[in-house]
Design an enzyme around this catalytic site. Sequence first.
Site: not given
Ligand SMILES: *Cc1c(COP(=O)(O)O)cnc(C)c1O
Length: 393
Positions: A36, A136, A258, A306
């Site tokens: 993802k 969630r 800054y 930046m």
């Molecule tokens: C992002 C995610 C993972 C991967 O988790 P990591 O901690 O990066 O290994 C696995 N399962 C779900 C549902 C996720 O949202």
Amino acid sequence: MPAARARLTIDLDALAANYRLFCARAQGAEVAPVVKADGYGLGAAQVSRRLWAEGARSFHVARLEEGEALRAHFGPERPASIYVLDGAPTGTAGRLIAANLIPILSSVGQIENYHALARADAPLPCGIHVDTGMNRLGLRLEELEAVAGATDRLARLNVQLVMSHLVCSDQPEDRLNARQVGRFKALRHLFPDARASLANSGGVWLGPAFLFDMVRPGIGLYGGGPLGRPDPAIQPVVRFEAPILDVRAVPQGETVGYGASFTAPEPLRIAVVGAGYADGILRSASPEGAVWFSGARRRLLGRVSMDLIAVDVTDCEAAQPGAMVEIIGPNLLLDDAARDAGTVAYEILTRLSGRAERVYVGHLDSALSRESGNPVPSRGHELERPGSPLSRG
Ligand SMILES: *Cc1c(COP(=O)(O)O)cnc(C)c1O
């Protein structure tokens, strides 16, 4: 000419080594990489293609669009199972089906809507997300029981996967881990024909009880420690470097950057480095953060801006314009950089911006090329020549 801009190097061979390590630790459970957010910022196309070459056949994305892009990149010659963690939010079902994606349905409403779209003679493949404590996404246990008992809600669905997600997998001592395993085990019998998946990267490190049929590692493949800290078994995948643009003297009592947040306690020599928060160095990296240069950790001085950071190189003759400093890499590990910035490796990776030059090293398709000798560095854009599978979508 020395490189003039920040450079992000992604080592596909290190990625592959981490994948093989997860396979060994998964003890026969399928390792289904999570790609993802554009492969945690490292390029979902390149990362997924190498993982396919290593033998991965199932992948997880978060969004519909990520799934569509991955399907297009893979094309017909790489018929991966692509799971979509968002499930099937309203309006997405047609596109999920068209791209042959497998939504992990996460509410009773999603299950009903998806079921209503399926034809009796062609059950739709899907997964079901069950909530064992995250609160969630996912069905609560009593909802899952109700769904499993009402076969008319499932007749047109081919439930291939039942999954849940761990809340504290990076804290092995947390009692919630065992509680979630217990809850997950207790509901498996509701879907005896589906495969079961609980573990993310950290979960794989928690032991055999967490493995089930499929594991879903993300961060560990990309070089982050599965338990949220550096792990010597995991190879660094990312090297983020930036050039020194100028080296200058700062008299005692003057400030740097800054907001005048840093005052030189004595005369200093500083290097001004060409990367800032627009390149992905979090502003919260000051005051704890550092870079690695010429054999030593060198602290950031003043605020990250930046386009620039300033680094103390008072005792370092090698600091000259054009030299590259390491911001993340084998000497300054992802998890350490994250801790210095008060965040997690995930956020560091996904913030690395497109402004830096991207270079992939190692092989895109392993098996053939691994025999042919040393890896040849390849620029990102060469991976996307017209006609290659990566250029589609
Ligand atoms: C992002 C995610 C993972 C991967 O988790 P990591 O901690 O990066 O290994 C696995 N399962 C779900 C549902 C996720 O949202």
